[in-house]
Design an enzyme around this catalytic site. Structure first.
Site, mmCIF file in Angstrom:
data_model
loop_
_atom_site.group_PDB
_atom_site.id
_atom_site.type_symbol
_atom_site.label_atom_id
_atom_site.label_comp_id
_atom_site.label_asym_id
_atom_site.label_seq_id
_atom_site.Cartn_x
_atom_site.Cartn_y
_atom_site.Cartn_z
ATOM 1 N N ASP A 166 10.428 5.001 -10.079
ATOM 2 C CA ASP A 166 10.053 5.587 -11.371
ATOM 3 C C ASP A 166 10.929 6.782 -11.745
ATOM 4 O O ASP A 166 11.169 7.037 -12.927
ATOM 5 C CB ASP A 166 8.586 6.025 -11.348
ATOM 6 C CG ASP A 166 7.628 4.868 -11.600
ATOM 7 O OD1 ASP A 166 8.101 3.716 -11.673
ATOM 8 O OD2 ASP A 166 6.405 5.110 -11.706
ATOM 9 N N LYS A 199 -0.734 -4.025 -3.374
ATOM 10 C CA LYS A 199 -2.005 -3.397 -3.001
ATOM 11 C C LYS A 199 -2.008 -1.962 -3.513
ATOM 12 O O LYS A 199 -1.308 -1.107 -2.982
ATOM 13 C CB LYS A 199 -2.200 -3.410 -1.487
ATOM 14 C CG LYS A 199 -3.497 -2.731 -1.044
ATOM 15 C CD LYS A 199 -3.612 -2.684 0.466
ATOM 16 C CE LYS A 199 -4.896 -1.974 0.901
ATOM 17 N NZ LYS A 199 -4.896 -0.541 0.560
ATOM 18 N N SER A 225 0.812 -1.219 0.000
ATOM 19 C CA SER A 225 0.000 0.000 0.000
ATOM 20 C C SER A 225 0.850 1.275 0.000
ATOM 21 O O SER A 225 1.582 1.525 -0.953
ATOM 22 C CB SER A 225 -0.946 -0.045 1.202
ATOM 23 O OG SER A 225 -1.924 0.950 1.115
#
Length: 529
Positions: A307, A321, A296
């Site tokens: 990224d 999640k 999460s």
């Protein structure tokens, strides 16, 4: 006009009665909207009412209603859940980052509650409770020798702030009474922060609560005062929590107005979260440690830094999640956490793993990773099912969506400590009982070490500890004399770390444990390169 004034009240009464009759006639067939609305009962409510009025046996309508809500939510995603009113306070404590209590850690050994740790400066410490005390009574409740449970003790010890509780303990064979005034007890989100070497810091975050970013900021500023140049951020086992807290921490690593995460749902518009301030650690080398328990909000942080090529991810694939929940209070004091959106990393990756085969299959997905060999061999055991993306930074790496964050450097799960005798040590509580009793018997020796680092370098009683454990384990018919040498070495390291936890709590445990942790060692090796 006089005649009209006489008949006017009667006329109004007739019109009102006719309107009421027409309204009741139309009520069963018309659903209106607006401030005044009459809603036709749903079949669910009709069934509940019929059971309540007609069922042959007495029924708890609260239990029936709870079951109906649970059944409804199971038709949705695995993370939309119902929280009964009786459980809501405890569930919220973890996110709040504190609770009202007495400030001790305890374990139940041989049907006796033993104090294993006392929070420095907390209510119990101020009252005079000590490690090694054995509980006899809490208030009017006898808690020794009667099968007391952990939940029952926790209920007895917790209560409103400033309220008092009398605790009778056995200390060195003598009963003593202590009056403890309950207070606010922190639930730290940062387990430990320290310098591994002159330029490398280590911070471990266990959850994202309301206090996480503030704790992280204090930790990293403290490390910077000690010469921090590069950081190992440990998110292993961190199941997430408050999304905004992870966004704030990501902002500390990313510069400019970079996108951190965005959320969107069928009934929720797209919302983008960007960097909005100067960060505390925008330039130093960073490694993030992950495993299958990283979920999460932890995945939001790891995904954003991956990224933007801002951090190297080391360890194993995260849980997967990528759903956002909002909590809604219900009229009876209960609540539901309802999934309202999905979150996406800056490149557009959805980290949420599939749940179209049902909740049971979803919940067992991590177990399948152990069965199919993924946690030992990584990508070579399982193929990526999700789409590929390219990172935005200079490295322009390939990353994948659709099922967790895949590490840049894989470190497999160590299977050497799966011997059945070693497993029994944990499952039967033998190891916990031994650590506590050995510490109590040799307390002056262990308290002579001032820091965990001093303990790592200066304690040389591993073999004596091992022999003590081996003899102690025979009481529970556990034979440690025949286990492989490698298993013995790993278990000796764990015993040393657990003993450090007994002295310095989580700070001591991780500082000692990390000295022998292959994932931490791989992180140090990577930072050197």
């Amino acid at each position: 006009m006089k005649k009209l004034q006489v008949w006017l009240p009667l006329l109004f009464a007739v019109v009102m009665i006719m309107g009421m009759l027409i309204g009741f006639r139309l009520r069963g067939n018309i659903v209106t909207s607006g401030f005044f609305k009459t809603r036709k009962q749903s079949p669910v409510q009709e069934v509940v009412d019929l059971v309540n009025m007609k069922y042959v046996d007495p029924v708890s309508m609260d239990t029936l209603g709870n079951a109906a809500i649970d059944g409804m939510l199971t038709r949705l995603d695995p993370h939309s859940v119902y929280i009964p009113a009786a459980d809501l306070s405890e569930v919220n404590e973890d996110l709040q980052g504190n609770f009202e209590g007495v400030g001790i850690e305890f374990q139940i050994f041989d049907d006796t509650v033993n104090v294993v740790s006392v929070l420095a400066g907390g209510p119990s410490d101020k009252a005079g409770l000590q490690v090694g005390d054995k509980f006899l009574k809490v208030g009017d409740s006898i808690v020794a020798g009667n099968g007391i449970s952990t939940d029952k003790i926790r209920t007895l010890l917790r209560g409103p702030g400033a309220s008092k509780v009398i605790i009778k303990v056995l200390r060195k064979g003598q009963p003593q009474d202590f009056t403890v005034s309950r207070g606010t007890i922190p639930l730290p989100a940062v387990d430990v922060s320290y310098m591994i070497d002159k330029q490398t810091g280590y911070i471990r975050i266990n959850k994202f609560s309301e206090t996480t970013h503030a704790e992280f900021a204090r930790a990293i500023q403290g490390l910077q005062e000690k010469g921090l140049q590069q950081l190992i951020l440990d998110l292993r086992g961190n199941g997430g929590g408050i999304l905004q807290e992870s966004i704030e921490i990501a902002d500390d690593f990313l510069d400019g107005d970079k996108l951190i995460v965005y959320t969107v749902g069928a009934r929720a518009p797209k919302v983008e979260y960007h960097c909005r301030r100067d960060g505390l650690f925008e330039n130093g080398k960073t490694v993030i440690l992950t495993d299958e328990g990283t979920a999460s909000a932890s995945e939001v942080l790891a995904g954003a830094l991956q990224d933007w090529d801002r951090a190297t991810i080391i360890g194993r694939r995260t849980f997967g999640k990528g759903l956002v929940q909002e909590q809604y209070q219900l009229s009876d004091g209960s609540a539901i956490r309802l999934t309202v959106a999905r979150y996406y990393t800056p490149t557009g990756r959805s980290i949420q793993k599939p749940y179209d085969k049902g909740h049971e299959d979803y919940n067992e997905e991590v177990i399948k990773r152990f069965r199919n060999g993924e946690v030992v061999h990584g990508d070579s055991a399982t193929a990526h099912a999700g789409p590929a993306y390219k990172t935005f930074g200079k490295q322009h790496r390939t990353v994948f969506g659709g099922g967790g964050i895949t590490p840049d450097i894989f470190v497999g799960f160590d299977t050497t400590t799966l011997d059945k005798n070693i497993t029994s040590l944990y499952m039967d509580g033998t190891l916990s009982r031994f650590i506590y009793s050995y510490y109590i018997q040799h307390m002056p020796l262990f308290q002579s070490f001032k820091t965990p680092a001093e303990f790592v370098a200066g304690f040389h009683g591993e073999e004596q500890l091992w022999n003590g454990l081996a003899n102690y384990a025979t009481r529970d018919t556990i034979d440690l004399h025949a286990i492989p040498q490698k298993d013995k070495e790993i278990l000796q390291h764990r015993i040393k770390a657990l003993m450090a936890r007994q002295i310095w709590r989580t700070e001591g445990y991780y500082e000692v444990s990390n000295a022998y942790d292959p994932v931490v060692n791989k992180a140090l090796e990577t930072l050197k390169k």
